[in-house]
Write an enzyme that holds these catalytic residues in place. Structure first.
Site, PDB file in Angstrom:
ATOM      1  CE1 TYR A 129      -3.928   2.241   0.735  1.00  0.00           C
ATOM      2  CE2 TYR A 129      -2.280   3.504   1.916  1.00  0.00           C
ATOM      3  CZ  TYR A 129      -3.523   3.412   1.339  1.00  0.00           C
ATOM      4  OH  TYR A 129      -4.363   4.501   1.367  1.00  0.00           O
ATOM      5  CD1 TRP A 131      -1.690   7.726  -1.006  1.00  0.00           C
ATOM      6  CD2 TRP A 131      -1.502   9.617  -2.214  1.00  0.00           C
ATOM      7  NE1 TRP A 131      -2.883   8.396  -0.933  1.00  0.00           N
ATOM      8  CE2 TRP A 131      -2.796   9.559  -1.657  1.00  0.00           C
ATOM      9  CE3 TRP A 131      -1.156  10.703  -3.004  1.00  0.00           C
ATOM     10  CZ2 TRP A 131      -3.754  10.562  -1.883  1.00  0.00           C
ATOM     11  CZ3 TRP A 131      -2.098  11.701  -3.216  1.00  0.00           C
ATOM     12  CH2 TRP A 131      -3.386  11.626  -2.670  1.00  0.00           C
TER      13      TRP A 131
HETATM   14  N1  LIG Z   1      -2.101   8.264  12.465  1.00  0.00           N
HETATM   15  C1  LIG Z   1      -2.468   8.353  11.185  1.00  0.00           C
HETATM   16  N2  LIG Z   1      -1.931   7.518  10.279  1.00  0.00           N
HETATM   17  C2  LIG Z   1      -2.288   7.612   8.982  1.00  0.00           C
HETATM   18  C3  LIG Z   1      -3.221   8.585   8.552  1.00  0.00           C
HETATM   19  C4  LIG Z   1      -3.787   9.451   9.537  1.00  0.00           C
HETATM   20  O1  LIG Z   1      -4.616  10.313   9.226  1.00  0.00           O
HETATM   21  N3  LIG Z   1      -3.380   9.303  10.840  1.00  0.00           N
HETATM   22  N4  LIG Z   1      -3.563   8.658   7.239  1.00  0.00           N
HETATM   23  C5  LIG Z   1      -3.465   7.440   6.463  1.00  0.00           C
HETATM   24  C6  LIG Z   1      -3.659   7.682   5.044  1.00  0.00           C
HETATM   25  S1  LIG Z   1      -5.138   8.408   4.613  1.00  0.00           S
HETATM   26  C7  LIG Z   1      -2.773   7.306   4.094  1.00  0.00           C
HETATM   27  S2  LIG Z   1      -3.206   7.463   2.446  1.00  0.00           S
HETATM   28  C8  LIG Z   1      -1.488   6.690   4.449  1.00  0.00           C
HETATM   29  C9  LIG Z   1      -0.346   7.124   3.520  1.00  0.00           C
HETATM   30  O2  LIG Z   1       0.683   6.226   3.597  1.00  0.00           O
HETATM   31  P1  LIG Z   1       1.723   6.017   2.391  1.00  0.00           P
HETATM   32  O3  LIG Z   1       1.027   6.204   1.085  1.00  0.00           O
HETATM   33  O4  LIG Z   1       2.423   4.730   2.605  1.00  0.00           O
HETATM   34  O5  LIG Z   1       2.708   7.224   2.637  1.00  0.00           O
HETATM   35  P2  LIG Z   1       3.776   7.934   1.708  1.00  0.00           P
HETATM   36  O6  LIG Z   1       4.607   8.761   2.601  1.00  0.00           O
HETATM   37  O7  LIG Z   1       3.091   8.619   0.573  1.00  0.00           O
HETATM   38  O8  LIG Z   1       4.665   6.722   1.185  1.00  0.00           O
HETATM   39  C10 LIG Z   1       5.151   6.662  -0.099  1.00  0.00           C
HETATM   40  C11 LIG Z   1       6.533   6.048  -0.093  1.00  0.00           C
HETATM   41  O9  LIG Z   1       6.856   5.672  -1.426  1.00  0.00           O
HETATM   42  C12 LIG Z   1       8.101   6.249  -1.818  1.00  0.00           C
HETATM   43  N5  LIG Z   1       7.982   6.494  -3.273  1.00  0.00           N
HETATM   44  C13 LIG Z   1       7.482   7.563  -3.925  1.00  0.00           C
HETATM   45  N6  LIG Z   1       7.501   7.356  -5.247  1.00  0.00           N
HETATM   46  C14 LIG Z   1       8.011   6.128  -5.455  1.00  0.00           C
HETATM   47  C15 LIG Z   1       8.281   5.345  -6.615  1.00  0.00           C
HETATM   48  O10 LIG Z   1       8.034   5.741  -7.750  1.00  0.00           O
HETATM   49  N7  LIG Z   1       8.808   4.087  -6.424  1.00  0.00           N
HETATM   50  C16 LIG Z   1       9.093   3.601  -5.180  1.00  0.00           C
HETATM   51  N8  LIG Z   1       9.602   2.383  -5.086  1.00  0.00           N
HETATM   52  N9  LIG Z   1       8.874   4.344  -4.057  1.00  0.00           N
HETATM   53  C17 LIG Z   1       8.321   5.566  -4.210  1.00  0.00           C
HETATM   54  C18 LIG Z   1       8.264   7.471  -0.974  1.00  0.00           C
HETATM   55  O11 LIG Z   1       9.629   7.831  -0.851  1.00  0.00           O
HETATM   56  C19 LIG Z   1       7.620   7.008   0.354  1.00  0.00           C
HETATM   57  O12 LIG Z   1       8.541   6.347   1.163  1.00  0.00           O
HETATM   58  O13 LIG Z   1      -1.162   7.000   5.799  1.00  0.00           O
HETATM   59  C20 LIG Z   1      -2.198   6.625   6.704  1.00  0.00           C
HETATM   60  N10 LIG Z   1      -1.733   6.751   8.083  1.00  0.00           N
HETATM   61  N1  LIG Z   2      -1.251  18.609   2.531  1.00  0.00           N
HETATM   62  C1  LIG Z   2      -1.708  17.346   2.482  1.00  0.00           C
HETATM   63  N2  LIG Z   2      -2.956  17.100   2.027  1.00  0.00           N
HETATM   64  C2  LIG Z   2      -3.438  15.826   1.995  1.00  0.00           C
HETATM   65  C3  LIG Z   2      -2.636  14.722   2.393  1.00  0.00           C
HETATM   66  C4  LIG Z   2      -1.318  15.008   2.876  1.00  0.00           C
HETATM   67  O1  LIG Z   2      -0.562  14.098   3.260  1.00  0.00           O
HETATM   68  N3  LIG Z   2      -0.898  16.309   2.902  1.00  0.00           N
HETATM   69  N4  LIG Z   2      -3.134  13.442   2.333  1.00  0.00           N
HETATM   70  C5  LIG Z   2      -4.274  13.186   1.462  1.00  0.00           C
HETATM   71  C6  LIG Z   2      -4.918  11.915   1.786  1.00  0.00           C
HETATM   72  S1  LIG Z   2      -4.126  10.470   1.360  1.00  0.00           S
HETATM   73  C7  LIG Z   2      -6.136  11.829   2.362  1.00  0.00           C
HETATM   74  S2  LIG Z   2      -6.838  10.306   2.660  1.00  0.00           S
HETATM   75  C8  LIG Z   2      -6.888  13.035   2.761  1.00  0.00           C
HETATM   76  C9  LIG Z   2      -7.408  12.837   4.184  1.00  0.00           C
HETATM   77  O2  LIG Z   2      -8.401  13.715   4.514  1.00  0.00           O
HETATM   78  P1  LIG Z   2      -8.875  13.744   6.046  1.00  0.00           P
HETATM   79  O3  LIG Z   2      -8.659  12.432   6.645  1.00  0.00           O
HETATM   80  O4  LIG Z   2     -10.246  14.267   6.112  1.00  0.00           O
HETATM   81  O5  LIG Z   2      -7.846  14.832   6.607  1.00  0.00           O
HETATM   82  P2  LIG Z   2      -7.275  15.135   8.056  1.00  0.00           P
HETATM   83  O6  LIG Z   2      -6.311  16.248   7.845  1.00  0.00           O
HETATM   84  O7  LIG Z   2      -6.780  13.904   8.714  1.00  0.00           O
HETATM   85  O8  LIG Z   2      -8.526  15.630   8.894  1.00  0.00           O
HETATM   86  C10 LIG Z   2      -9.224  16.838   8.625  1.00  0.00           C
HETATM   87  C11 LIG Z   2      -9.682  17.465   9.912  1.00  0.00           C
HETATM   88  O9  LIG Z   2     -10.652  16.639  10.546  1.00  0.00           O
HETATM   89  C12 LIG Z   2     -10.713  17.028  11.910  1.00  0.00           C
HETATM   90  N5  LIG Z   2     -11.139  15.894  12.732  1.00  0.00           N
HETATM   91  C13 LIG Z   2     -10.384  14.845  13.135  1.00  0.00           C
HETATM   92  N6  LIG Z   2     -11.115  14.010  13.907  1.00  0.00           N
HETATM   93  C14 LIG Z   2     -12.361  14.539  13.973  1.00  0.00           C
HETATM   94  C15 LIG Z   2     -13.587  14.136  14.614  1.00  0.00           C
HETATM   95  O10 LIG Z   2     -13.676  13.109  15.290  1.00  0.00           O
HETATM   96  N7  LIG Z   2     -14.663  14.929  14.426  1.00  0.00           N
HETATM   97  C16 LIG Z   2     -14.622  16.066  13.680  1.00  0.00           C
HETATM   98  N8  LIG Z   2     -15.750  16.750  13.523  1.00  0.00           N
HETATM   99  N9  LIG Z   2     -13.486  16.480  13.085  1.00  0.00           N
HETATM  100  C17 LIG Z   2     -12.376  15.722  13.220  1.00  0.00           C
HETATM  101  C18 LIG Z   2      -9.305  17.461  12.288  1.00  0.00           C
HETATM  102  O11 LIG Z   2      -9.364  18.677  13.023  1.00  0.00           O
HETATM  103  C19 LIG Z   2      -8.594  17.575  10.949  1.00  0.00           C
HETATM  104  O12 LIG Z   2      -7.869  18.779  10.789  1.00  0.00           O
HETATM  105  O13 LIG Z   2      -6.048  14.179   2.747  1.00  0.00           O
HETATM  106  C20 LIG Z   2      -5.305  14.311   1.540  1.00  0.00           C
HETATM  107  N10 LIG Z   2      -4.691  15.621   1.542  1.00  0.00           N
HETATM  108 MO   LIG Z   3      -5.195   8.700   2.276  1.00  0.00          MO
END
Ligand SMILES: Nc1nc2c(c(=O)[nH]1)N[C@H]1C(S)=C(S)[C@@H](COP(=O)(O)OP(=O)(O)OC[C@H]3O[C@@H](n4cnc5c(=O)[nH]c(N)nc54)[C@H](O)[C@@H]3O)O[C@H]1N2
Ligand SMILES: Nc1nc2c(c(=O)[nH]1)N[C@H]1C(S)=C(S)[C@@H](COP(=O)(O)OP(=O)(O)OC[C@H]3O[C@@H](n4cnc5c(=O)[nH]c(N)nc54)[C@H](O)[C@@H]3O)O[C@H]1N2
Ligand SMILES: [Mo]
Length: 790
Positions: A129, A131
């Site tokens: 998994y 991005w």
């Molecule tokens: N506590 C907490 N944990 C969370 C979340 C949260 O809200 N709270 N959010 C979750 C969510 S929504 C998501 S989507 C995940 C994201 O989790 P990930 O998608 O696993 O996070 P990234 O940091 O985007 O990891 C991408 C990795 O791929 C590498 N990479 C980039 N391009 C390439 C490529 O072309 N080839 C190869 N081989 N490597 C590459 C980058 O250097 C990096 O190490 O995290 C989740 N974890």
């Molecule tokens: N700059 C930047 N943008 C991103 C990403 C990134 O890594 N960097 N990741 C992308 C990805 S993979 C994803 S999945 C999306 C994720 O999108 P989300 O998961 O929606 O994003 P978050 O920033 O985790 O949360 C948004 C806000 O929700 C509020 N929140 C948290 N818990 C609660 C709750 O229990 N109740 C209420 N009412 N509010 C709450 C927090 O204050 C937080 O700032 O974002 C995307 N956008």
């Molecule tokens: Mo995500």
């Protein structure tokens, strides 16, 4: 073209004329112009017509020739010396040994063969998994899955960390394929035109719109939101953080305890039902099960009426506010909007089910500019465009292995082979994994409870990782293959819900000998005897041209003419591609439910689902319910102990997840080299803390350091840290060791949202916070110990 006037001339430049040019490419965080001088990138800038585009890419060029770059394959010392079957693995805690390219490919091919022969194809986990990067051909997930499929298959992962709960529950409630449900949300332009009230549970933070999966040409979210405010839409922000809606929207902020949105939605439903304000016509014609839900809300089923006073006790939202919002929602064109963060918590299915139910009661469902919104502005394109461009992607082939896990159950799988668990009506068994192969993701960023992950991660015999830098996951591998970054290869990009097909240009060459993922997999495929099938005789250029040709014929079918590939790559701004017009399924449903049924068993919105009820899960019954999470501020423990804080870990403002955390854009968001922890000024005072102080954030699962940042824009007793700061354990390789840099996932809870979706519950987390004056510096951005092979 011309001589760079900004850089001082190097001795070589004084002799030869050196060229400088601007090269443009696109990434998940926007489209950027790089100044390339003598073959190396020297600066990064957003195009002048994209004023919001820059924040995440500041100084991006500096990451390419950085000391953290891996330029040769490496093997963990203990794996090399003691062999892969060793049971005393200390991944992350031993020096990495540099080896030859051919030796590394031989080792990986040998391990794939050995493990498939001795333990079967189900012993290989290739969920991988993550991005990765933009680009249709070089997309790491597509590459690794194609490779592993041709090699005999792999145990895969299903669903996402992003929307793990909603993508399983919503298809039961409103139907719809995969992520298609996002296209059913009212769009910002429709809200500006016809909407009156925006109820933003979690808001719609602009920081999240600085990224878009697969690339984007222009950031349009800020303008689109502002247009709604200018049109007079009333914005109400129901969130623990005031910053979750832009100040220009002049939102009313209603602070709410994390994890309690469902209670407030149920109480709004209670008020609508008890006052007879609900949209009876829509509920009767277009929904099923409303009477069951109504009986629950009124307290007829469990003796607990879900009144606004009941919800106030749980959530901290005043009863009068809940009543006022309920009445306004019955009167005005209303959007019930939820961020994805709300469902990334224990019982995360419930707020989404309750939100859809509430929207159906308001009278706005299926009417222009109103209804239910699942994640507006959670990435840039969401709420701006419906549907996708339909760009071709690399064919992955079929996977002969059927075993899979819901993605966030990785630690449970590695710790409990053979154990069974429930998921979406199925009884599944965790396979016995011997080899883990990752490309394009970082589980040491994304997985909850990293200390548990580290114990689990030490189980398999062999772990292979492709990455470009010494990221936390690369440091926890046995065999590391360094790969070219997206700025070092050519590709085509078509971002999700974006309308520009863009060329990705090579900004500079990768370090000598460093392959792309494709080239590395081709080398291993050759040793495994299927290179011809894997490459089909094409190099990367041939493949990109093939994908472009396929895209050309797909789009021609929709009346869109693309230029030739050679013309396309010369276009600065790519090609505008109109998206397929999305259906407004709820409008059609309202108009004639018999003619336009939803893709649910009843064809209607299932406020009560016989299917889900039939699974018999106590933690996810047949309609939306309030269930107490294991950790929240209303728990008996938290009520009696003021030292407990609710930790939210939201998406970072200065980066995409953990990607290039060492880059200037991300470093600028740190305090003294550590992640900030945002807390209320009164809480800080109570704990004797001031801005910039280093604190230890801890619970029974782990501990990390962070730097205090105070505000009055947060609910007291809530603390927020961004995700993605590189995990930097004080004693590398030791589960339980304190993280010096500030990764909240050493603290978060690793349980499924429920037996229905088994999604990530990252936001369900209580912690303690205490001053930590003698903090050692973080070494997250120094390369790990390595040595050369003897
Ligand atoms: N506590 C907490 N944990 C969370 C979340 C949260 O809200 N709270 N959010 C979750 C969510 S929504 C998501 S989507 C995940 C994201 O989790 P990930 O998608 O696993 O996070 P990234 O940091 O985007 O990891 C991408 C990795 O791929 C590498 N990479 C980039 N391009 C390439 C490529 O072309 N080839 C190869 N081989 N490597 C590459 C980058 O250097 C990096 O190490 O995290 C989740 N974890
Ligand atoms: N700059 C930047 N943008 C991103 C990403 C990134 O890594 N960097 N990741 C992308 C990805 S993979 C994803 S999945 C999306 C994720 O999108 P989300 O998961 O929606 O994003 P978050 O920033 O985790 O949360 C948004 C806000 O929700 C509020 N929140 C948290 N818990 C609660 C709750 O229990 N109740 C209420 N009412 N509010 C709450 C927090 O204050 C937080 O700032 O974002 C995307 N956008
Ligand atoms: Mo995500």
């Amino acid at each position: 073209m011309g001589l760079c006037t900004r850089c001082p001339p190097t001795p070589r430049e004084q002799e030869v004329t050196v060229s400088t040019e601007i090269r443009r490419t696109t990434t998940h965080w926007g489209t950027f112009d790089f100044t390339v001088h003598d073959g190396r990138a020297r600066s990064t800038a957003a195009p002048s017509d994209n004023p919001f585009g820059e924040p995440l890419a500041t100084g991006l060029h500096e990451t390419l020739d950085h000391p953290l770059r891996i330029t040769r394959p490496h093997v963990r010392e203990g794996w090399l010396e003691r062999g892969p079957r060793s049971r005393d693995n200390r991944r992350g805690g031993e020096p990495m040994v540099e080896i030859e390219w051919s030796e590394a490919y031989d080792l990986i091919a040998g391990e794939l063969g050995r493990i498939r022969t001795d333990h079967g194809d189900e012993a290989i986990f290739g969920g991988s998994y993550g991005w990765g990067s933009a680009g249709r051909f070089h997309h790491a997930q597509s590459q690794i899955h194609r490779f592993l499929n041709m090699d005999g298959g792999y145990v895969s992962s299903r669903n996402s960390y992003s929307v793990g709960a909603q993508e399983v529950v919503l298809p039961r409630v409103i139907g719809g394929p995969g992520m298609g449900m996002f296209d059913w949300s009212p769009q910002w332009s429709e809200i500006a035109e016809r909407g009156e009230l925006f109820l933003g549970f979690g808001g719609a933070p602009l920081k999240n719109t600085h990224v878009n999966q697969g690339g984007m040409r222009r950031n349009g979210a800020a303008e689109a939101q502002r247009a709604c405010a200018e049109a007079g839409v009333r914005f109400v922000l129901i969130s623990p953080m005031r910053a979750d809606l832009a100040p220009e929207l002049r939102a009313e902020w209603i602070p709410i305890r994390p994890g309690t949105d469902t209670a407030v939605m149920l109480a709004m439903a209670h008020h609508l039902a008890s006052e007879g304000l609900e949209d009876r016509d829509f509920l009767e014609r277009c929904c099923t099960g409303y009477e069951r839900f109504r009986a629950y809300v009124l307290g007829d089923l469990d003796g607990v009426p879900k009144t606004p006073e009941w919800a106030a006790e749980i959530s901290g939202v005043p009863a009068a506010t809940t009543r006022e919002l309920a009445e306004a929602s019955a009167r005005q064109r209303t959007v019930v909007s939820l961020t994805w963060s709300i469902q990334r918590a224990q019982h995360g299915e419930q707020p989404y089910w309750a939100g859809a139910t509430l929207a159906a009661m308001t009278g706005s469902m299926g009417r222009p500019g109103g209804g239910f919104a699942a994640g507006l502005s959670m990435t840039n394109g969401l709420g701006l465009h419906r549907g996708s461009m339909g760009v071709a992607s690399l064919p992955q082939g079929g996977n002969p292995v059927r075993a899979f896990i819901p993605v966030a159950r990785i630690s449970d799988m590695l710790l409990n082979p053979g154990e069974s668990f429930r998921y979406d009506g199925e009884l599944l068994t965790y396979p016995d994994i011997r080899l883990v192969y990752w490309a394009g993701g970082n589980p040491f960023h994304h997985q909850q409870d990293i200390n548990k992950l580290l114990r689990a991660w030490n189980g398999p015999e062999t772990v292979v990782v492709h990455d470009s830098w010494w990221t936390p996951v690369a440091r926890h591998a046995d065999i590391v293959i360094p790969v070219a970054t997206p700025l070092e290869r050519e590709d085509i990009a078509g971002g999700s819900r974006d309308t520009t097909l863009l060329p990705m240009r090579r900004i500079q060459d990768p370090p000598d000998g460093v392959p792309t993922d494709f080239q590395a997999f081709a080398q291993i495929a050759e040793r495994r005897g299927f290179a011809d099938r894997f490459t089909e005789g094409l190099n990367a250029d041939g493949w990109v041209r093939r994908l472009f040709a396929e895209t050309t014929s797909r789009l021609a079918g929709r009346g869109v003419d693309l230029p030739s590939y050679d013309e396309f790559v010369a276009l600065e701004d790519g090609v505008e591609v109109p998206l397929v017009a999305g259906r407004n399924v709820f409008a059609e449903l309202r108009e004639d439910p018999a003619a336009h049924p939803l893709d649910t068993p009843s064809g209607r919105i299932e406020i009560f689902s016989d299917t889900v009820a039939g699974f018999g899960y106590d933690d996810c019954p047949g309609h939306a319910v309030w269930r107490e999470p294991d950790e929240w501020l209303g728990s008996a423990e938290a009520r009696s102990d003021e030292g407990l804080f609710h930790l939210l870990s939201h998406q970072p403002k200065g980066r995409l997840h953990s990607q290039v955390d060492f880059a200037p854009a991300s470093r600028a968001t740190k305090v003294g080299g550590r992640e900030p922890i945002t807390m209320h000024a009164d809480d800080a005072r109570r704990l004797g803390l001031a801005d910039g102080d280093v604190v230890k954030v801890s619970n029974e699962r782990g501990a990390c350091l962070a730097a205090v940042r105070t505000t009055d824009g947060i609910l007291p007793r809530v603390a927020v840290m961004a995700t993605g700061g590189w995990y930097d354990p004080e004693q590398p390789g030791e589960p339980g060791s304190m993280d010096l840099q500030g990764n909240p996932n050493v603290l978060t809870l690793d349980v499924g949202t429920s037996e229905l979706a088994q999604g990530s519950s990252a936001q369900t987390c209580l912690v303690r916070i205490a001053a930590y004056p003698q903090a050692p510096p973080s070494r997250a951005y120094e390369p790990p110990a390595t040595r050369r092979s003897l």
